[in-house]
Scaffold this motif. Structure first.
Motif, PDB file in Angstrom:
ATOM      1  N   ASN A 403       0.821  -1.209   0.000  1.00 53.21           N
ATOM      2  CA  ASN A 403       0.000   0.000   0.000  1.00 53.21           C
ATOM      3  C   ASN A 403       0.856   1.260   0.000  1.00 53.21           C
ATOM      4  OD1 ASN A 403      -2.363  -1.435  -0.037  1.00 53.21           O
ATOM      5  ND2 ASN A 403      -2.798  -1.211   2.148  1.00 53.21           N
ATOM      6  N   ASN A 407       1.045   3.800  -3.022  1.00 53.24           N
ATOM      7  CA  ASN A 407       0.749   5.213  -2.789  1.00 53.24           C
ATOM      8  C   ASN A 407       1.833   6.094  -3.409  1.00 53.24           C
ATOM      9  OD1 ASN A 407      -0.997   7.178  -1.167  1.00 53.24           O
ATOM     10  ND2 ASN A 407       1.050   7.688  -0.422  1.00 53.24           N
ATOM     11  N   LYS A 410       1.484   6.168  -7.179  1.00 50.73           N
ATOM     12  CA  LYS A 410       0.346   6.965  -7.642  1.00 50.73           C
ATOM     13  C   LYS A 410       0.651   8.462  -7.603  1.00 50.73           C
ATOM     14  CE  LYS A 410      -2.782   5.220  -4.900  1.00 50.73           C
ATOM     15  NZ  LYS A 410      -4.080   4.959  -4.247  1.00 50.73           N
ATOM     16  N   TYR A 411       1.269   8.916  -6.519  1.00 49.90           N
ATOM     17  CA  TYR A 411       1.439  10.352  -6.323  1.00 49.90           C
ATOM     18  C   TYR A 411       2.807  10.861  -6.764  1.00 49.90           C
ATOM     19  CZ  TYR A 411      -2.900  10.059  -3.715  1.00 49.90           C
ATOM     20  OH  TYR A 411      -4.204   9.842  -3.362  1.00 49.90           O
ATOM     21  N   THR A 453      -8.798  11.329   0.218  1.00 54.70           N
ATOM     22  CA  THR A 453      -7.798  11.366  -0.863  1.00 54.70           C
ATOM     23  C   THR A 453      -7.366  12.795  -1.086  1.00 54.70           C
ATOM     24  OG1 THR A 453      -9.545  11.567  -2.534  1.00 54.70           O
ATOM     25  CG2 THR A 453      -8.770   9.346  -2.018  1.00 54.70           C
TER      26      THR A 453
END
Length: 508
Positions: A403, A407, A410-411, A453
């Motif tokens: 996770n 994360n 993704k960012y 989010t």
């Protein structure tokens, strides 16, 4: 002179006239008895009877006392020689007067005491009956309006005046206040006026302890366990004449009303809680069922896509298509796992099977799970050279690392990601650092909230649903560790880290 003083004066005058009439009647009958040849003892009994009737049918102990002395003087004046004077010639009459006075005083005192006890018992019975009636009505009420209506009806009937009940639904929510009052013979329900709201706001602290005296009303508090629930409003002209018994009765009634309101509020909260629990249970069951049904096809899709990638050249268009399918399927697979973990955590069914696991193997498993997504953004792993064994549930900690890495991907999809595992006794510390835009101050305090989010993220990033970090926090804390997030002190990017205790517990 006030109304109460004037009323008391009027009662005293009437009682005095009644005593005079009785003593005068006893004297007239005494003359008749004297003419008929009856002995003086019979005349004495007439005066004692007059004192007894005076004490019985008048208010106040002092009227009976004065009547006793007046009867003794009247007997001396009219029926002892020398007549029509207060002198006494015969010593026997002196003894008669003394015993008559003592007997009259005792008779008056006993009668007044019995009358006072009777009135007290009658008053207590009426108050108990009224309090029982109020308790019976408010205990059967189904909402706040019925409680207020019952309170107004019973208290107005007891006091003989129009009263009102101002209720506050929830703490300081003045918008939800209303008044239930008696207007003549009709109950009236209305909203508070602006002046009444100002009064409540001004007097709230004062009402928590005792009544407040206003220009027109006495405001009696209805005090709950933690807050003011409402106010009993009694007209000033009636409340100013309250004795201790009436004030105590109003206080008891306000406590009964407060208990009824607390009961209604507790029932409402319990029903709301039950409804929320049912909804949460249905939601968890639905999510768990959907997640289980999605698991198998997603695994098949990922395996097929990976097989196509292995069979295709990287320059082939089919490779890019298969890689896109694999990445999307993997994202969905991670989401499904997070949803399943979330339902277990919320139901208290997160089962941990701690065993001594090698940190190197757990880290390698997490990195391998994201291998197909890390070509553009490689993961650099830094772990101790020596084998480090840590008590953990390897499956859950692998999910935490996945996770956190997901994360970061993704960012911060550009640049490299650094995964560190470092021994800092008595803990093992894991950190995931990226080269993205970092954490905004507005997001810092809410990163680990469920379904939260970031409002801003990289244009190429895949939108998340806000479960990954929440589940990471729950899993880490279940292991006895802690998790945090911060910006890099040097350079650009964010760091997410967590610790796990290295001590072996008794459960392993």
């Amino acid at each position: 002179m006030g109304d109460k003083e004037g009323m008391n004066m009027k009662k005293s005058v009437i009682s005095g006239l009644f005593a005079v009439i009785l003593i005068a009647g006893a004297s007239l009958l005494g003359y008749i008895f004297k003419a008929a040849g009856f002995q003086d003892a019979n005349i004495v009994v007439l005066y004692i009877l007059a004192v007894l009737l005076t004490a019985r049918f008048t208010d106040g102990y002092w009227i009976g006392l004065i009547a006793s002395l007046a009867a003794a003087f009247a007997f001396n004046y009219f029926f002892t020689s020398p007549y029509y004077t207060f002198a006494v010639d015969n010593p026997n009459y002196i003894i008669t007067l003394i015993f008559m006075t003592i007997t009259s005083l005792i008779t008056s005192a006993i009668t007044s005491l019995a009358k006072r006890n009777e009135e007290q018992a009658r008053l207590q019975e009426a108050q108990a009956r009224s309090l029982y009636s109020l308790n019976n009505q408010v205990s059967q009420a189904h909402d706040m309006h019925e409680i207020a209506a019952s309170a107004v009806s019973v208290i107005s009937q007891i006091l003989g005046c129009s009263t009102a009940c101002l209720l506050i639904h929830e703490g300081d929510c003045w918008e939800e206040e209303y008044v239930q009052q008696l207007d003549g013979d009709h109950l009236v329900y209305r909203s508070l006026t602006a002046r009444e709201r100002q009064m409540l706001n001004r007097c709230k602290d004062q009402l928590a302890h005792t009544f407040v005296r206003g220009e027109e009303f006495y405001e009696w508090p209805i005090q709950g366990q933690d807050t003011l629930l409402g106010i009993l409003r009694i007209p000033y002209i009636r409340a100013k004449h309250f004795n201790e018994e009436e004030a105590s009765l109003i206080h008891s009634m306000s406590e009964s009303i407060a208990l009824a309101i607390d009961r209604i509020q507790s029932t409402q909260k319990r029903l709301e809680t039950q409804e929320q629990v049912e909804q949460e249970r249905y939601r968890s069951n639905l999510l768990r069922a959907i997640s289980h049904d999605l698991r198998t096809p997603l695994t098949g899709i990922m395996g097929t896509a990976e097989m196509i990638m292995d069979m295709s050249d990287q320059k082939d268009e089919r490779f890019d298509l298969a890689q896109g399918i694999y990445n999307s399927s993997q994202w969905l697979h991670t989401l499904v796992e997070n949803i399943l973990s979330l339902t277990r955590i919320q139901e208290g069914k997160l089962e941990m099977h701690k065993e001594l696991e090698a940190v190197e193997e757990v880290v390698a498993g997490a990195v391998e799970a994201l291998r197909q997504r890390t070509e553009a953004c490689p993961i650099q792993v830094f772990i101790p050279s020596a084998v480090v064994m840590v008590p953990m549930d390897a499956r859950l900690i692998r999910q935490v690392l996945i996770n956190l890495l997901d994360n970061a991907l993704k960012y911060a999809p550009q640049g490299s990601i650094e995964l560190h595992a470092e021994v800092k006794k008595p803990n093992i510390c894991f950190t995931v650092a990226d080269h993205g835009d970092g954490i905004r101050d507005a997001d810092r305090s809410r990163l680990f909230e469920m379904f939260y989010t970031k409002e801003y993220q990289h244009p190429d990033a895949v939108k998340g649903v806000g479960l990954g970090l929440t589940i990471c926090k729950s899993i880490v804390e279940a292991h006895g560790g802690s998790i945090w997030a911060e910006n890099k002190k040097e350079g650009k990017g964010a760091i997410f880290g967590f610790t796990l205790p290295m001590e072996v517990s008794d459960g392993i």
